[in-house]
Design a protein around this motif. Structure first.
Motif, short mmCIF file in Angstrom:
data_model
loop_
_atom_site.label_atom_id
_atom_site.label_comp_id
_atom_site.label_asym_id
_atom_site.label_seq_id
_atom_site.Cartn_x
_atom_site.Cartn_y
_atom_site.Cartn_z
N ILE A 11 0.84 -1.20 0.00
CA ILE A 11 0.00 0.00 0.00
C ILE A 11 0.87 1.25 0.00
O ILE A 11 0.61 2.21 -0.74
CB ILE A 11 -0.97 -0.02 1.20
N ALA A 15 0.96 3.94 -3.05
CA ALA A 15 0.64 5.35 -2.83
C ALA A 15 1.81 6.24 -3.26
O ALA A 15 1.60 7.31 -3.84
CB ALA A 15 0.32 5.58 -1.35
N TYR A 16 3.02 5.79 -3.01
CA TYR A 16 4.19 6.55 -3.44
C TYR A 16 4.28 6.60 -4.97
O TYR A 16 4.65 7.63 -5.54
CB TYR A 16 5.46 5.93 -2.84
N TRP A 18 1.70 6.60 -7.00
CA TRP A 18 0.71 7.60 -7.41
C TRP A 18 1.24 9.01 -7.19
O TRP A 18 1.06 9.89 -8.02
CB TRP A 18 -0.57 7.45 -6.62
N PHE A 19 1.91 9.23 -6.06
CA PHE A 19 2.47 10.55 -5.78
C PHE A 19 3.52 10.93 -6.82
O PHE A 19 3.52 12.06 -7.32
CB PHE A 19 3.09 10.56 -4.37
N GLY A 51 0.38 1.40 -9.68
CA GLY A 51 0.15 1.85 -8.32
C GLY A 51 -1.18 1.36 -7.78
O GLY A 51 -1.29 0.94 -6.62
N VAL A 55 -1.80 -1.15 -4.56
CA VAL A 55 -2.70 -0.83 -3.45
C VAL A 55 -3.75 -1.92 -3.30
O VAL A 55 -4.06 -2.35 -2.18
CB VAL A 55 -3.35 0.56 -3.66
#
Length: 66
Positions: A11, A15-16, A18-19, A51, A55
C-alpha cells in the motif's frame, strides 16, 4: 503477520507511485514542449495502473490475514 506487513508495504509503495506520477505530470505540464515524447502519457497511465494494482494487492493481503 507477515502477510499484513507485506500488505502495508504494498500500500505504501502504491501510494508513493501515485504521488510520483502526479508530481511528474505536474512537471510535464510546466516544462513539456514539442520535443517531449508522445508516449509519456502512456507511461503515466501504466504507472497509475501499477500503483492501483499494488494498493489493491496490499489491501487484499491485509484483509486476508484477518
Amino acid at each position: 503477520m507477515v502477510e499484513s506487513f507485506a500488505g502495508v508495504i504494498c500500500i505504501i509503495i502504491g501510494a508513493y507511485e501515485w504521488f510520483l506520477c502526479y508530481r511528474s505530470f505536474g512537471n510535464l505540464k510546466k516544462h513539456g514542449n514539442a520535443s517531449t515524447s508522445p508516449f509519456i502519457l502512456l507511461s503515466f497511465w501504466s504507472a497509475a495502473v501499477f500503483g492501483l494494482a499494488l494498493v489493491g494487492i496490499g489491501i487484499a493481503l491485509v484483509f486476508r490475514s484477518m
